[in-house]
Design a protein around this motif. Structure first.
Motif, PDB file in Angstrom:
ATOM      1  N   ASP A 104       0.712  -1.415   0.174  1.00 51.88           N
ATOM      2  CA  ASP A 104      -0.040  -0.024  -0.181  1.00 51.88           C
ATOM      3  C   ASP A 104       0.953   1.394   0.207  1.00 51.88           C
ATOM      4  O   ASP A 104       0.356   2.635  -0.595  1.00 51.88           O
ATOM      5  N   TYR A 105       2.545   0.882   0.604  1.00 52.90           N
ATOM      6  CA  TYR A 105       3.131   2.436   0.417  1.00 52.90           C
ATOM      7  C   TYR A 105       3.620   2.282  -0.545  1.00 52.90           C
ATOM      8  O   TYR A 105       4.389   3.293  -0.778  1.00 52.90           O
ATOM      9  N   THR A 133       4.190   3.771  -4.284  1.00 50.31           N
ATOM     10  CA  THR A 133       3.508   4.898  -4.929  1.00 50.31           C
ATOM     11  C   THR A 133       4.283   4.955  -6.609  1.00 50.31           C
ATOM     12  O   THR A 133       5.605   4.405  -6.880  1.00 50.31           O
ATOM     13  N   GLN A 191       4.707  -1.542   9.770  1.00 47.17           N
ATOM     14  CA  GLN A 191       3.843  -0.249   9.832  1.00 47.17           C
ATOM     15  C   GLN A 191       4.335   1.398  10.725  1.00 47.17           C
ATOM     16  O   GLN A 191       3.846   2.142   9.517  1.00 47.17           O
ATOM     17  N   MET A 216       6.383   2.532   8.090  1.00 48.12           N
ATOM     18  CA  MET A 216       6.658   2.642   6.969  1.00 48.12           C
ATOM     19  C   MET A 216       5.586   4.267   6.816  1.00 48.12           C
ATOM     20  O   MET A 216       6.014   5.133   5.896  1.00 48.12           O
ATOM     21  N   VAL A 217       5.226   4.473   7.883  1.00 48.14           N
ATOM     22  CA  VAL A 217       4.692   5.273   8.560  1.00 48.14           C
ATOM     23  C   VAL A 217       5.361   6.433   8.285  1.00 48.14           C
ATOM     24  O   VAL A 217       5.611   7.786   8.304  1.00 48.14           O
ATOM     25  N   LYS A 220       6.947   7.624   5.103  1.00 54.05           N
ATOM     26  CA  LYS A 220       6.189   8.849   4.828  1.00 54.05           C
ATOM     27  C   LYS A 220       6.080  10.610   4.057  1.00 54.05           C
ATOM     28  O   LYS A 220       6.237  10.895   3.651  1.00 54.05           O
TER      29      LYS A 220
END
Length: 582
Positions: free
Chosen positions: A469-470, A472, A503, A506-507, A510
């Protein structure tokens, strides 16, 4: 910079507390006294000559040994000037080996000696003039080296400050031009491109630069880089001129190939970019220049058709150079204290305090035994409740997530619907709806980040989807050896911990690091699972780690399952190694 968070058993902590001692150091006198006797003077000159020979040959461990030997005799002779020079050269070796903080410490010690050294401390007028010239030369070298240190430590203001100090004492015209080029490099790294371009353009009008092939090539290469960023048409001409000069004079050309690769990468010509990056990698390899090899691999990760191979090679070389540099740092530290005088003093001190140490040891054993027994009891009690606490935290997060989703998010949505249908004037209504929508999205994000995790047989797919999901258009994410882990053999509370820790990373990537390449590598060995996260973002300092609750939560989660979380930003970007029992 490396930050390590690890759970140790009570036994280790108790032994560590038992071994803490304090020490003090006498103040240094800035006096030049009588020289050494003839034999020791000859020995000192021999040490200095060997140190310079090994330094020029880039055999840094041997050079460090002889600078250290020179330093011992210079301290004995109260030769403050010589002491300062040896400390600066030892600091330079630390810098070449990638240890900027220790370099800063050594050079600062050397500066403390040199800056306080007055001409009256020299023997005669001629000696005073000669040594004054050497003092200014050494000061210039020290300031320049500190500029490089602070540039490496990402402190551009301090780097410029010390480059300017070096200029104030430097007398050689070529050295002054080199310092200006160094300042321009700092401005480039700090994205102050117009200022860098002005400095480099002025240097290209200097006869000193134009008459020295190596300096001219260096300035042209930097100028081409800045011109490319500023989209000036002459950029390629500068880069090619620099390459031709270095080829004609048999000078290293890896940096030229790197700049040309970046030029073509900016022009979206991946084939040419990959060609020059590969040349840079091969040429740097022939010179054993690992930093240039890593820089070339970074470009190949983006432009090469074999991105994964380049990423794996980058990790391999990066790990290898870190191990070598850590080993060298340890070796240099031990050399500083490896002298006959220190050994004799230690033997004498051991003899005088043997009985006292024996008594202390006996008392220490008794005290530590009591502490170990107490610690063991506490440890057993804590272990009984650890798993239950982890599951309790997860259940609490899930309840909060459900409550936010079922109540708060729905309430906000209802208010948005009401606002859209009310008679509120349009501008105010639009602003209200936008604010409510922002709140609604935040509640949905909080709910999603704390929702229920499927820890059954489908956990592997759930974890892979979360990471994907991360990914792009601007973030290249690669999972390596993901399937090497049999998640069905991992306990439920450890699966939850792995999911939440990745998680959080990754947060953080981002929101804060602005990375565009992320590599996550999975491995299992000796019944331990290792997950290595690497990105090329802006890195993370100790203060930043303390201020980020998400990463602090990750540390706490891993600690709860007897694992370790190691944060490493010493080579740029962020590298996090997570290890825990399978």
């Amino acid at each position: 910079m490396k930050l390590i968070y690890k759970i140790y058993s009570p036994f280790f902590l108790l032994f560590l507390l038992a071994g803490i001692v304090s020490c003090s150091k006498p103040k240094k006198e800035f006096i030049l006294r009588d020289a050494l006797d003839k034999e020791k003077s000859a020995l000192l000159e021999n040490y200095k000559d060997k140190a310079e020979q090994f330094m020029n040959a880039k055999i840094y461990d041997s050079a460090f040994t002889y600078y250290n030997k020179s330093l011992e005799l210079q301290i004995e002779a109260k030769d403050t000037l010589g002491e300062g020079h040896s400390l600066i050269k030892m600091g330079q070796i630390h810098f070449e080996e990638g240890d900027a903080p220790t370099c800063e410490d050594n050079v600062t010690q050397g500066l403390a000696l040199l800056e306080n050294l007055q001409p009256k401390e020299f023997h005669n007028k001629k000696d005073s003039l000669d040594r004054q010239d050497l003092k200014e030369k050494y000061l210039s070298q020290a300031y320049n080296l500190l500029g490089k240190c602070y540039r490496s430590l990402l402190n551009p203001e301090r780097a410029i400050e010390f480059y300017d100090k070096a200029k104030n004492v430097a007398k050689d015209s070529l050295a002054l031009c080199t310092l200006e080029n160094n300042k321009a490099s700092v401005y480039i790294e700090n994205q102050d491109y117009e200022k860098a371009y002005q400095i480099l353009s002025n240097l290209m009008t200097s006869d000193v630069v134009l008459n020295d092939a190596e300096t001219k090539a260096r300035v042209l290469n930097n100028l081409g880089n800045v011109a490319d960023i500023l989209k000036k048409p002459e950029a390629l001409s500068y880069l090619e001129s620099s390459l031709n000069i270095r080829r004609a004079n048999n000078l290293p050309i890896a940096s030229n190939y790197i700049q040309l690769a970046k030029f073509y990468e900016n022009k979206k010509n991946n084939n040419e970019a990959a060609l020059y990056a590969q040349k840079a990698y091969e040429f740097a390899g022939s010179l054993k220049d690992t930093d240039k090899r890593l820089e070339a691999l970074k470009i190949l990760i983006y432009v090469s058709a074999k991105k994964e191979a380049a990423a794996l090679k980058y990790i391999e070389i990066n790990d290898s150079i870190n191990k070598v540099r850590r080993r060298n740092i340890t070796g240099f530290a031990s050399l500083k204290y490896d002298s006959k005088n220190a050994e004799a003093k230690n033997l004498k001190l051991s003899a005088e305090n043997a009985q006292a140490e024996s008594d202390k040891l006996l008392l220490g054993i008794i005290g530590v035994s009591i502490l170990i027994i107490s610690g063991f009891v506490i440890y057993i009690l804590r272990q009984r409740h650890k798993k239950a606490k982890i599951m309790e935290v997860h259940n609490t997060e899930t309840r909060i997530s459900k409550k936010i989703h079922d109540e708060l998010a729905n309430d906000v949505f209802n208010v948005m619907s009401y606002a859209e249908s009310s008679d509120t004037p349009y501008p105010e209504q639009r602003k209200l709806i936008q604010d409510l929508d922002s709140i609604y999205q935040k509640t949905r994000d909080i709910s999603r980040e704390n929702n229920t995790i499927d820890t059954g047989e489908n956990f592997g797919n759930v974890l892979r989807e979360m990471l994907t999901d991360y990914k792009t258009a601007t973030i290249n994410l690669m999972n390596i050896n993901f399937d090497s882990i049999d998640w069905n053999q991992v306990s439920e509370h450890k699966k939850i911990t792995v999911y939440r820790v990745l998680q959080e990373l990754m947060v953080n990537m981002k929101k804060h690091s602005h990375a565009d390449v992320v590599v996550i590598k999975f491995a299992i060995k000796n019944k331990k699972i290792t997950i290595q996260y690497t990105d090329n973002g802006k890195g993370l300092g100790k203060d930043a780690l303390i201020s980020k609750n998400g990463l602090q939560n990750a540390v706490s989660r891993i600690s709860a399952i007897d694992g370790t979380l190691i944060f490493d930003t010493s080579m740029g970007g962020l590298k996090v190694t997570c290890t825990f029992p399978a």
